[in-house]
Design a protein around this motif. Structure first.
Motif, PDB file in Angstrom:
ATOM      1  N   GLU A  55      -4.489   4.497 -11.782  1.00  0.00           N
ATOM      2  CA  GLU A  55      -3.625   3.953 -10.741  1.00  0.00           C
ATOM      3  C   GLU A  55      -3.477   4.906  -9.562  1.00  0.00           C
ATOM      4  OE1 GLU A  55      -0.890   0.949 -13.479  1.00  0.00           O
ATOM      5  OE2 GLU A  55       0.068   2.619 -12.417  1.00  0.00           O
ATOM      6  N   ARG A  56      -4.375   5.889  -9.471  1.00  0.00           N
ATOM      7  CA  ARG A  56      -4.397   6.741  -8.291  1.00  0.00           C
ATOM      8  C   ARG A  56      -5.830   6.994  -7.868  1.00  0.00           C
ATOM      9  NH1 ARG A  56      -1.782  12.339 -10.715  1.00  0.00           N
ATOM     10  NH2 ARG A  56      -3.247  12.677 -12.421  1.00  0.00           N
ATOM     11  N   GLN A  57      -6.058   6.865  -6.587  1.00  0.00           N
ATOM     12  CA  GLN A  57      -7.393   7.014  -6.009  1.00  0.00           C
ATOM     13  C   GLN A  57      -7.374   8.119  -4.967  1.00  0.00           C
ATOM     14  OE1 GLN A  57      -8.699   3.688  -3.660  1.00  0.00           O
ATOM     15  NE2 GLN A  57     -10.834   4.326  -3.661  1.00  0.00           N
ATOM     16  N   PHE A  58      -8.221   9.117  -5.149  1.00  0.00           N
ATOM     17  CA  PHE A  58      -8.339  10.186  -4.167  1.00  0.00           C
ATOM     18  C   PHE A  58      -9.232   9.695  -3.031  1.00  0.00           C
ATOM     19  CE2 PHE A  58      -7.319  12.216  -8.170  1.00  0.00           C
ATOM     20  CZ  PHE A  58      -6.285  13.056  -7.790  1.00  0.00           C
ATOM     21  N   ILE A  59      -8.779   9.896  -1.799  1.00  0.00           N
ATOM     22  CA  ILE A  59      -9.415   9.245  -0.663  1.00  0.00           C
ATOM     23  C   ILE A  59     -10.412  10.161   0.054  1.00  0.00           C
ATOM     24  CG2 ILE A  59      -9.017   8.095   1.549  1.00  0.00           C
ATOM     25  CD1 ILE A  59      -8.135   6.534  -0.951  1.00  0.00           C
ATOM     26  N   ALA A  60      -9.937  11.214   0.664  1.00  0.00           N
ATOM     27  CA  ALA A  60     -10.797  12.060   1.488  1.00  0.00           C
ATOM     28  C   ALA A  60     -11.550  13.069   0.626  1.00  0.00           C
ATOM     29  CB  ALA A  60      -9.964  12.800   2.544  1.00  0.00           C
ATOM     30  N   ARG A  61     -12.601  13.622   1.183  1.00  0.00           N
ATOM     31  CA  ARG A  61     -13.232  14.763   0.556  1.00  0.00           C
ATOM     32  C   ARG A  61     -12.299  15.954   0.665  1.00  0.00           C
ATOM     33  NH1 ARG A  61     -17.533  11.706   2.683  1.00  0.00           N
ATOM     34  NH2 ARG A  61     -17.019  12.317   4.789  1.00  0.00           N
ATOM     35  N   HIS A 114       0.850  -1.196   0.000  1.00  0.00           N
ATOM     36  CA  HIS A 114       0.000   0.000   0.000  1.00  0.00           C
ATOM     37  C   HIS A 114       0.888   1.250   0.000  1.00  0.00           C
ATOM     38  CE1 HIS A 114      -3.435   2.531   1.514  1.00  0.00           C
ATOM     39  NE2 HIS A 114      -2.460   3.164   2.128  1.00  0.00           N
ATOM     40  N   VAL A 115       0.709   2.112  -1.004  1.00  0.00           N
ATOM     41  CA  VAL A 115       1.481   3.349  -1.132  1.00  0.00           C
ATOM     42  C   VAL A 115       0.520   4.522  -1.170  1.00  0.00           C
ATOM     43  CG1 VAL A 115       3.024   4.702  -2.599  1.00  0.00           C
ATOM     44  CG2 VAL A 115       3.394   2.245  -2.342  1.00  0.00           C
ATOM     45  N   ALA A 116       0.744   5.508  -0.311  1.00  0.00           N
ATOM     46  CA  ALA A 116      -0.133   6.675  -0.234  1.00  0.00           C
ATOM     47  C   ALA A 116       0.694   7.946  -0.179  1.00  0.00           C
ATOM     48  CB  ALA A 116      -1.044   6.582   0.991  1.00  0.00           C
ATOM     49  N   GLY A 132      -1.345  -0.661  -8.893  1.00  0.00           N
ATOM     50  CA  GLY A 132      -0.740  -1.141 -10.120  1.00  0.00           C
ATOM     51  C   GLY A 132       0.763  -0.959 -10.180  1.00  0.00           C
ATOM     52  N   GLU A 133       1.262  -0.710 -11.396  1.00  0.00           N
ATOM     53  CA  GLU A 133       2.690  -0.535 -11.602  1.00  0.00           C
ATOM     54  C   GLU A 133       3.234   0.666 -10.844  1.00  0.00           C
ATOM     55  OE1 GLU A 133       5.144  -2.278 -13.313  1.00  0.00           O
ATOM     56  OE2 GLU A 133       3.609  -3.845 -13.209  1.00  0.00           O
ATOM     57  N   THR A 134       2.407   1.700 -10.703  1.00  0.00           N
ATOM     58  CA  THR A 134       2.869   2.885  -9.965  1.00  0.00           C
ATOM     59  C   THR A 134       3.205   2.524  -8.534  1.00  0.00           C
ATOM     60  OG1 THR A 134       1.526   4.363 -11.347  1.00  0.00           O
ATOM     61  CG2 THR A 134       2.262   5.206  -9.220  1.00  0.00           C
ATOM     62  N   ALA A 135       2.326   1.767  -7.876  1.00  0.00           N
ATOM     63  CA  ALA A 135       2.584   1.382  -6.484  1.00  0.00           C
ATOM     64  C   ALA A 135       3.813   0.485  -6.382  1.00  0.00           C
ATOM     65  CB  ALA A 135       1.355   0.687  -5.900  1.00  0.00           C
ATOM     66  N   LEU A 136       3.958  -0.466  -7.306  1.00  0.00           N
ATOM     67  CA  LEU A 136       5.108  -1.376  -7.269  1.00  0.00           C
ATOM     68  C   LEU A 136       6.417  -0.607  -7.431  1.00  0.00           C
ATOM     69  CD1 LEU A 136       3.731  -4.329  -9.440  1.00  0.00           C
ATOM     70  CD2 LEU A 136       4.143  -4.358  -6.969  1.00  0.00           C
ATOM     71  N   LYS A 137       6.465   0.278  -8.421  1.00  0.00           N
ATOM     72  CA  LYS A 137       7.695   1.033  -8.661  1.00  0.00           C
ATOM     73  C   LYS A 137       7.946   2.053  -7.550  1.00  0.00           C
ATOM     74  CE  LYS A 137       7.459   0.513 -13.683  1.00  0.00           C
ATOM     75  NZ  LYS A 137       7.275   1.213 -14.990  1.00  0.00           N
ATOM     76  N   SER A 145      -2.824  16.300  -3.225  1.00  0.00           N
ATOM     77  CA  SER A 145      -2.619  15.363  -2.116  1.00  0.00           C
ATOM     78  C   SER A 145      -3.273  15.812  -0.826  1.00  0.00           C
ATOM     79  CB  SER A 145      -1.120  15.149  -1.879  1.00  0.00           C
ATOM     80  OG  SER A 145      -0.500  16.333  -1.383  1.00  0.00           O
ATOM     81  N   GLY A 146      -3.871  17.003  -0.812  1.00  0.00           N
ATOM     82  CA  GLY A 146      -4.635  17.411   0.357  1.00  0.00           C
ATOM     83  C   GLY A 146      -5.807  16.491   0.636  1.00  0.00           C
ATOM     84  N   ARG A 147      -6.207  15.693  -0.341  1.00  0.00           N
ATOM     85  CA  ARG A 147      -7.253  14.686  -0.142  1.00  0.00           C
ATOM     86  C   ARG A 147      -6.671  13.321   0.207  1.00  0.00           C
ATOM     87  NH1 ARG A 147     -11.160  14.507  -5.140  1.00  0.00           N
ATOM     88  NH2 ARG A 147     -12.135  12.980  -3.759  1.00  0.00           N
ATOM     89  N   GLY A 148      -5.367  13.170   0.073  1.00  0.00           N
ATOM     90  CA  GLY A 148      -4.752  11.856   0.224  1.00  0.00           C
ATOM     91  C   GLY A 148      -4.935  11.058  -1.055  1.00  0.00           C
ATOM     92  N   ILE A 149      -3.881  10.441  -1.544  1.00  0.00           N
ATOM     93  CA  ILE A 149      -3.939   9.662  -2.778  1.00  0.00           C
ATOM     94  C   ILE A 149      -3.319   8.295  -2.517  1.00  0.00           C
ATOM     95  CG2 ILE A 149      -3.316   9.558  -5.230  1.00  0.00           C
ATOM     96  CD1 ILE A 149      -2.835  12.603  -5.090  1.00  0.00           C
ATOM     97  N   VAL A 150      -4.046   7.230  -2.842  1.00  0.00           N
ATOM     98  CA  VAL A 150      -3.527   5.867  -2.764  1.00  0.00           C
ATOM     99  C   VAL A 150      -3.240   5.393  -4.183  1.00  0.00           C
ATOM    100  CG1 VAL A 150      -4.072   3.471  -2.195  1.00  0.00           C
ATOM    101  CG2 VAL A 150      -4.658   5.299  -0.588  1.00  0.00           C
ATOM    102  N   PHE A 151      -2.033   4.857  -4.395  1.00  0.00           N
ATOM    103  CA  PHE A 151      -1.600   4.425  -5.719  1.00  0.00           C
ATOM    104  C   PHE A 151      -1.706   2.905  -5.829  1.00  0.00           C
ATOM    105  CE2 PHE A 151       0.337   8.489  -4.872  1.00  0.00           C
ATOM    106  CZ  PHE A 151       0.179   9.160  -6.073  1.00  0.00           C
TER     107      PHE A 151
END
Length: 323
Positions: A184-190, A81-83, A145-150, A137-143
Motif C-alpha cells: 500500500e505504498r509506492q516509491f515514486i522518484a529515483r 490521492h495521499v502522498a 488501499g486502507e492506508t490512503a483511506l484512513k 520519503s526523499g523519493r516521495g511515497i504514494v499510499f
C-alpha cells in the motif's frame, strides 16, 4: 480512474502563469502555539505550484484528476490521492481544468519540520517509529488501499480540531504511514536526497537548490552557487554531494529534465521550445540527456499514457556533455 490528458486540447487548460514558473522554495510559517501546519487551498492558486521546502509534507487530493510531478517522475492522481513528500523534494499536483474552472479546497496538507520530530523523540522515544518512513520519503511515497483511506480521514480530522486533539491526529497519521504494508505504498522518484549531513551540508544544498531553481532556464555555474553558500568551490562540491547524494551537475540535469517532463505533460509546446525553456541550448544534447535520464525520448514520453510513464530507472550519473 479515467485516462489523463487523453484529449490533447486539455493541456492548454492549465493556467500558463503557473506552468512558466520554475520550482520555488516555499517558506512555511507555523502559527504561534503550533508545532506543525495544516492548510487547505484551491486550484489554481499561488500556493499550488512546483515547489520545495525543508519540511516534510503529507498531501491529500480531495477532488479532481490530473498529473503530479514528484522529484523526477510524472504520474496520475485522483480523489483520495495521499502522498508523503520528503524534505527538499520538488513536487506539484496539476489538475485537468475546464476554461476558468477553479477546484475549491482541492488540497489538504500537513507540514512539519524534521527537527520537531528529532526534538520530540528525545522525550517521546515512540516517535522513533517514524524515522524509517521519513528517511524513505526523499523519493516521495504514494499510499493506497486502507492506508490512503484512513490517512485521508486523519488529515481531515487534523483540520477539524485544535490543541491536543489536533496533535493526536497528527501522531495517528504518522503512525499509520509508518506501519503501512508494503503493498500500500509506492516509491515514486529515483533516489533524490541522502540524509542531511550537518549544517555545512544543509547550507550547501539550500544555496545550491535556490540558485538552480532561480536560473533553471539559463546558464548555471557551480562557482556562483558556491559563492552564494559562502564556500570555496571544492568545499561546496564536497558538502553538496555528501548531503544531496548527487553532484551539482547531476542535480542540475535532474531538475531540468523534471521540468521538461512537466511541460511535456501539461502543454502543447514544441520539443525545441521546451528544450530552451529548461536551459538547454542544443536540441540533440537535450534529447540525449532526456533519454539517458528517463529511458525514452521526449517525443515518446509525450505520447505515453500516464500509467505507461517509465519509473524506477537507475539515474544515469557522470554523463559527458553539458547540462
Amino acid at each position: 480512474m479515467k485516462p489523463l490528458l487523453s484529449d490533447r486540447g486539455d493541456r492548454a487548460r492549465i493556467p500558463q502563469q503557473f506552468l512558466d514558473r520554475p520550482a520555488t522554495r516555499e517558506v512555511i510559517r507555523h502559527l504561534p502555539g503550533e508545532s506543525f501546519r495544516w492548510l487547505e487551498h484551491d486550484y489554481p492558486s499561488e500556493i499550488a505550484r512546483w515547489n520545495y521546502h525543508p519540511e516534510f509534507e503529507v498531501h491529500l487530493i480531495r477532488s479532481g484528476t490530473g498529473s503530479y510531478i514528484i522529484g523526477d517522475q510524472v504520474g496520475p492522481f485522483g480523489p483520495g490521492h495521499v502522498a508523503l513528500i520528503g524534505s527538499g523534494l520538488p513536487h506539484d499536483w496539476m489538475s485537468d481544468l475546464a476554461p476558468d474552472e477553479v477546484i475549491h479546497n482541492r488540497d489538504a496538507v500537513v507540514q512539519f519540520d524534521g527537527d520537531w520530530i528529532d526534538r520530540s523523540a528525545e522525550s517521546m522515544p515512540e516517535l522513533n517509529e517514524v524515522r524509517e518512513i521519513l528517511n524513505a520519503s526523499g523519493r516521495g511515497i504514494v499510499f493506497s488501499g486502507e492506508t490512503a483511506l484512513k490517512a485521508a480521514e486523519e488529515i481531515e480530522e487534523v483540520g477539524r480540531h485544535h490543541g491536543l486533539r489536533r496533535l493526536s491526529h497528527v501522531l495517528a497519521l504518522l503512525s499509520l504511514l509508518a506501519h503501512a504494508p508494503d503493498d500500500e505504498r509506492q516509491f515514486i522518484a529515483r533516489e533524490w536526497f541522502a540524509s542531511p549531513s550537518g549544517d555545512e551540508g544543509t547550507a550547501a544544498v539550500d544555496a545550491g537548490l535556490a540558485y538552480i531553481f532561480e536560473n533553471l532556464s539559463t546558464r548555471i555555474r557551480m562557482s556562483e552557487a558556491a559563492r552564494l553558500a559562502l564556500m570555496s568551490e571544492p568545499t561546496f562540491s564536497k558538502y553538496f554531494k555528501k548531503a544531496s547524494g548527487l553532484t551539482f551537475s547531476d542535480m542540475v540535469r535532474k531538475l531540468r529534465i523534471a521540468n521538461a517532463c512537466r511541460l511535456l505533460e501539461q502543454t502543447d509546446r514544441t520539443i525545441s521550445t521546451i528544450c530552451t525553456s529548461v536551459g538547454y541550448t542544443n536540441l540533440a544534447n537535450f534529447n540525449r540527456q532526456f533519454l539517458a535520464e528517463i529511458g525514452v525520448t521526449p517525443s515518446a514520453f509525450r505520447k505515453l499514457q500516464p500509467d505507461e510513464k517509465p519509473r524506477g530507472r537507475a539515474p544515469s550519473l557522470g554523463l559527458s556533455g553539458t547540462v
